[in-house]
Design an enzyme around this catalytic site. Structure first.
Site, PDB file in Angstrom:
ATOM      1  N   HIS A   1      -0.717 -13.410  57.063  1.00 52.60           N
ATOM      2  CA  HIS A   1       0.647 -13.629  56.775  1.00 52.60           C
ATOM      3  C   HIS A   1       1.298 -13.659  57.988  1.00 52.60           C
ATOM      4  O   HIS A   1       2.532 -13.995  58.325  1.00 52.60           O
ATOM      5  CB  HIS A   1       1.252 -12.994  55.640  1.00 52.60           C
ATOM      6  CG  HIS A   1       1.037 -13.284  54.309  1.00 52.60           C
ATOM      7  ND1 HIS A   1       1.373 -14.794  54.060  1.00 52.60           N
ATOM      8  CD2 HIS A   1       0.599 -12.841  53.080  1.00 52.60           C
ATOM      9  CE1 HIS A   1       1.298 -15.100  52.697  1.00 52.60           C
ATOM     10  NE2 HIS A   1       0.785 -13.885  52.286  1.00 52.60           N
TER      11      HIS A   1
ATOM     12  N   GLU B   1       3.544  -8.058  53.516  1.00 53.08           N
ATOM     13  CA  GLU B   1       3.051  -8.701  54.886  1.00 53.08           C
ATOM     14  C   GLU B   1       4.429  -8.553  55.655  1.00 53.08           C
ATOM     15  O   GLU B   1       4.515  -9.116  56.627  1.00 53.08           O
ATOM     16  CB  GLU B   1       2.849 -10.041  54.805  1.00 53.08           C
ATOM     17  CG  GLU B   1       3.775 -11.140  54.409  1.00 53.08           C
ATOM     18  CD  GLU B   1       3.873 -11.600  53.041  1.00 53.08           C
ATOM     19  OE1 GLU B   1       4.724 -12.607  52.672  1.00 53.08           O
ATOM     20  OE2 GLU B   1       3.346 -10.871  52.308  1.00 53.08           O
ATOM     21  N   ASN B   2       5.402  -7.694  55.261  1.00 53.66           N
ATOM     22  CA  ASN B   2       6.357  -7.067  56.352  1.00 53.66           C
ATOM     23  C   ASN B   2       5.722  -7.300  57.859  1.00 53.66           C
ATOM     24  O   ASN B   2       4.914  -6.731  57.978  1.00 53.66           O
ATOM     25  CB  ASN B   2       7.080  -5.884  56.055  1.00 53.66           C
ATOM     26  CG  ASN B   2       7.245  -5.826  54.457  1.00 53.66           C
ATOM     27  OD1 ASN B   2       8.077  -6.590  53.832  1.00 53.66           O
ATOM     28  ND2 ASN B   2       6.562  -4.687  53.945  1.00 53.66           N
TER      29      ASN B   2
ATOM     30  N   GLU C   1       1.215 -18.201  50.308  1.00 53.64           N
ATOM     31  CA  GLU C   1       0.283 -17.644  49.561  1.00 53.64           C
ATOM     32  C   GLU C   1      -1.138 -18.136  49.399  1.00 53.64           C
ATOM     33  O   GLU C   1      -2.187 -17.590  49.602  1.00 53.64           O
ATOM     34  CB  GLU C   1       0.598 -17.245  48.303  1.00 53.64           C
ATOM     35  CG  GLU C   1       1.764 -16.360  48.255  1.00 53.64           C
ATOM     36  CD  GLU C   1       1.791 -15.128  49.060  1.00 53.64           C
ATOM     37  OE1 GLU C   1       0.824 -14.385  49.276  1.00 53.64           O
ATOM     38  OE2 GLU C   1       3.053 -14.334  49.279  1.00 53.64           O
TER      39      GLU C   1
ATOM     40  N   GLY D   1       0.732  -5.898  44.866  1.00 57.69           N
ATOM     41  CA  GLY D   1      -0.418  -5.185  45.633  1.00 57.69           C
ATOM     42  C   GLY D   1      -0.356  -4.882  46.920  1.00 57.69           C
ATOM     43  O   GLY D   1      -0.952  -3.847  47.282  1.00 57.69           O
ATOM     44  N   ALA D   2       0.447  -5.779  47.699  1.00 59.56           N
ATOM     45  CA  ALA D   2       0.595  -5.625  49.011  1.00 59.56           C
ATOM     46  C   ALA D   2       1.674  -6.405  49.708  1.00 59.56           C
ATOM     47  O   ALA D   2       1.999  -7.394  49.008  1.00 59.56           O
ATOM     48  CB  ALA D   2      -0.784  -5.692  50.110  1.00 59.56           C
TER      49      ALA D   2
ATOM     50  N   HIS E   1      -5.457 -10.541  53.923  1.00 58.79           N
ATOM     51  CA  HIS E   1      -4.522 -11.412  53.506  1.00 58.79           C
ATOM     52  C   HIS E   1      -3.266 -11.003  54.102  1.00 58.79           C
ATOM     53  O   HIS E   1      -2.388 -12.104  54.674  1.00 58.79           O
ATOM     54  CB  HIS E   1      -4.411 -11.267  52.073  1.00 58.79           C
ATOM     55  CG  HIS E   1      -3.456 -11.962  51.154  1.00 58.79           C
ATOM     56  ND1 HIS E   1      -3.717 -13.200  50.410  1.00 58.79           N
ATOM     57  CD2 HIS E   1      -2.096 -12.055  51.116  1.00 58.79           C
ATOM     58  CE1 HIS E   1      -2.775 -13.787  50.178  1.00 58.79           C
ATOM     59  NE2 HIS E   1      -1.607 -12.808  50.548  1.00 58.79           N
ATOM     60  N   GLU E   2      -3.000  -9.868  54.329  1.00 55.08           N
ATOM     61  CA  GLU E   2      -1.533  -9.496  54.934  1.00 55.08           C
ATOM     62  C   GLU E   2      -1.483  -9.806  56.166  1.00 55.08           C
ATOM     63  O   GLU E   2      -0.533 -10.187  56.749  1.00 55.08           O
ATOM     64  CB  GLU E   2      -1.297  -8.189  54.466  1.00 55.08           C
ATOM     65  CG  GLU E   2      -1.331  -7.832  52.993  1.00 55.08           C
ATOM     66  CD  GLU E   2      -0.443  -8.501  51.991  1.00 55.08           C
ATOM     67  OE1 GLU E   2       0.410  -9.242  52.535  1.00 55.08           O
ATOM     68  OE2 GLU E   2      -1.239  -8.950  50.798  1.00 55.08           O
TER      69      GLU E   2
END
Length: 664
Positions: free
Chosen positions: A477, A440-441, A496, A437-438, A473-474
């Site tokens: 992270h 978090e780099n 997560e 979905g995505a 969410h990302e």
């Protein structure tokens, strides 16, 4: 209509990209080409004699036989990438369908013309011999332990990549110099690499530049290891440089360094026909026809979590083995590139490819290999200070909400964690093809288009809430997962689960009218109750060995139950104690790796310092993370005997009790 004679006419083709903001702009790439048929058709009949019909049937039958023959001979062969050049397929040369496995590969010293040596590096070419592993030894290889041996660790990576994003040659050339430190005296170097063709490998001592002879290279395909055996020992605490030039494939499997494409649907082409050769006359007197066409655009992007960085460059691909990265990307001048860090200087002309130039990025902070990211695209960009969004140009207006809410969430989380975001920028990019979905780099967040794009004219309100939640969410992270990373995938729930909880906290603070913390109970807790009661559930903290097992634990238990028990802990510790413990944990472990017991220790200390909860948090929480399911407490009071009976069992639906061997 026949074309005019070439000697008396000129065809000019004018392309224009019409950047209109229509409702089609948000449409996630569905692969359907626009209708471009302007022909007229009339009904016509076809009559066949019996003899001719018989001939047609015979030809059809022969075609079926030929097709069956082709399928029989080629269908069982491994799938190969027909759009890539022969670089990857060279590994399969000499066998038409599988062939013998290659366990020990002689090291060649050839270097292709398309690979440019790392500037300032000293290369020492050492001839290498190899000894094949016996067949029985290969068959006895197991995957119970896929961890690297730990005799050396990486300190810095200097990576240069030149991707070729063209049909017929979807490959990339790479050169990497890795500064490694010997953890103890050793004569071997073991690292990860998958689907990479090595051209040269050498090892030097960093301080003196002295070459260390490589005697052979062994490949362990089960563990995805490459093992170098050296003529002399690496010494404890000394630094060495591992230089490798190689070639890889821009695959179409949505992992590693892969290719993606989209159709630009609003391109018009004008065809101008004239009997005159003078351009002004052509424009003045021409007959001009418009035809709507579809152009396929190719891009190159990355997805490395959990174990796919090794498909883009040789590395120590474990989350605890953090290092600094200096990345240089070559790209066509008509495209742009982005990576985790900013590019402090202007592009530099490529040394051997006239139409390419280099983007050179600043050195990163210490981070795990799975958080490295880069992309080469022709996307549009919109920015708010150091926060930018990227998307297909016709879809870029739909990224406006992500650009609006992203900086707000970033500022809230800086205050929530009490730690400033440590990187100089954040980019978010919406990709037409993306497996997760995505992702978090660090400093470069990648999304499916549907998770980042929102068009108020056509999208429901729930889509807006989804964009806000995924962005939150990302960004969550960036601290919990990136600044401090789980030492191994067994504790991925810390990543997560925490981000899944904090996304609700952050969006609830930014979009107060939505009351998302109330929605949390329905979306997360209630849905997890149903799943965790099943016989097929598992504990939150799961031991994993084989890389193939890692993806299986990215599920609702890790995300939903992880977030639910963190919310529970927040409630019994109070917001003040919980937030203080999280901040202490991040500051104590930043730029490093941690396990769940490190978090429990920080929260226990914060609780005792605030006189809130004088109990070891780990004792309480281990019962939730190391056991499957959740308990049901039954209390029965016997008024006559003045006795209270307590019974606690795991909650199991009636239709699962026989499976679990539990009878109530």
């Amino acid at each position: 209509m026949r074309n005019p004679p070439l000697r008396s006419a000129i065809w000019w083709i004018v392309e224009s990209n019409v950047m209109t903001q229509t409702r089609e702009s948000l449409g996630i790439m569905d692969g359907n080409a626009p209708v471009c048929d302007f022909s007229t058709k009339s009904e016509r009949g076809l009559y066949l004699s019996k003899g001719l019909a018989l001939v047609v049937l015979v030809i059809f039958a022969l075609a079926l036989v030929a097709t069956a023959f082709l399928v029989y001979n080629f269908a069982a062969c491994p799938r190969t990438d027909q759009l890539a050049n022969a670089t990857k397929l060279e590994l399969l040369a000499g066998n038409s369908c599988g062939g013998p496995k290659l366990s020990v590969i002689p090291l060649t010293t050839e270097q292709t013309n398309s690979v440019v040596p790392v500037a300032g590096s000293t290369t020492y070419r050492t001839p290498v011999t190899s000894t094949p592993i016996g067949e029985s030894e290969e068959q006895n290889l197991t995957v119970t332990n896929v961890r690297l041996p730990g005799n050396v660790r990486p300190e810095k990576y200097y990576l240069k990549l030149t991707p070729y994003i063209f049909e017929g040659n979807f490959t990339f050339d790479g050169e990497i110099s890795i500064v490694i430190v010997a953890e103890f005296d050793t004569k071997t170097i073991t690292f990860h690499g998958v689907d990479l063709t090595f051209h040269s490998i050498d090892v030097t001592r960093k301080e003196t530049g002295k070459a260390i002879e490589v005697t052979n290279r062994t490949e362990d395909p089960v563990r995805q290891f490459h093992i170098l055996r050296l003529a002399e020992s690496l010494l404890l605490g000394e630094r060495y440089v591992l230089n490798i030039s190689y070639t890889g494939v821009l695959n179409d499997n949505l992992h590693g360094f892969y290719r993606s494409s989209y159709e630009e649907k609003n391109v018009t082409r004008g065809y101008i026909i004239s009997e005159h050769f003078d351009k002004l006359d052509v424009l003045r007197h021409a007959r001009f026809n418009l035809m709507r066409t579809c152009l396929r655009r190719w891009i190159a992007v990355t997805q490395f979590q959990a174990t796919d960085a090794r498909r883009a460059f040789p590395c120590w691909d474990e989350p605890a083995l953090k290092a600094r990265f200096t990345i240089s990307l070559a790209r066509p001048k008509t495209m742009t590139s982005i990576s985790n860090m900013n590019a402090p200087g202007p592009p530099r002309q490529h040394e051997t490819i006239p139409d390419y130039e280099w983007d050179e990025y600043a050195e990163s902070l210490p981070m795990s290999t799975y958080l490295v990211a880069f992309a080469v695209t022709d996307f549009g960009r919109s920015a708010d200070g150091n926060f930018a969004v990227w998307a297909r140009r016709e879809a870029l207006p739909s990224a406006a909400y992500a650009l609006e809410i992203g900086p707000k969430i970033l500022r809230f989380l800086e205050d929530y964690y009490k730690i400033k975001f440590p990187l100089p920028k954040i980019d978010m990019i919406a990709l037409p093809d993306f497996k997760a979905g995505a992702m978090e780099n660090w400093g470069l967040l990648t999304f499916r288009e549907i998770a980042m794009l929102y068009d108020p004219a056509v999208s429901p309100t729930t889509a807006k809430a989804r964009v806000a939640s995924v962005v939150a969410h990302e960004i969550a992270h960036q601290w919990f997962g990136n600044l401090v990373t789980p030492a191994w995938w067994s504790d991925i729930w810390l990543n997560e689960g925490f981000a899944s909880y904090v996304e609700y906290v952050a969006v609830d603070a930014v979009e107060k009218s939505w009351k998302l913390m109330e929605v949390f109970v329905l979306n997360e807790i209630q849905s997890v109750f149903k799943l965790d009661a099943l016989a097929s559930s598992h504990q939150i903290s799961v031991e994993v060995g084989n890389p193939e097992e890692i993806g299986a634990i990215f599920d609702k238990i890790s995300y939903g139950k992880g977030s639910a028990i963190l919310r529970m802990m927040n409630h019994f510790l109070t917001d003040e104690v919980f937030n203080a413990g999280i901040t202490d944990y991040l500051n104590a472990r930043k730029y490093g790796a941690a396990e769940q017991r490190d978090l429990w220790s920080a929260l226990t200390t914060a609780s005792r310092n605030h006189f809130a909860f004088d109990v070891d948090v780990g004792v309480v929480m281990d019962s939730w993370t190391l056991q499957t399911g959740f308990p049901v407490l039954t209390v029965i009071r016997d008024y006559k005997a003045n006795v209270v009976h307590f019974e606690q069992i795991r909650q199991i639906p009636p239709d699962n009790r026989q499976i679990m061997g539990q009878h109530v």
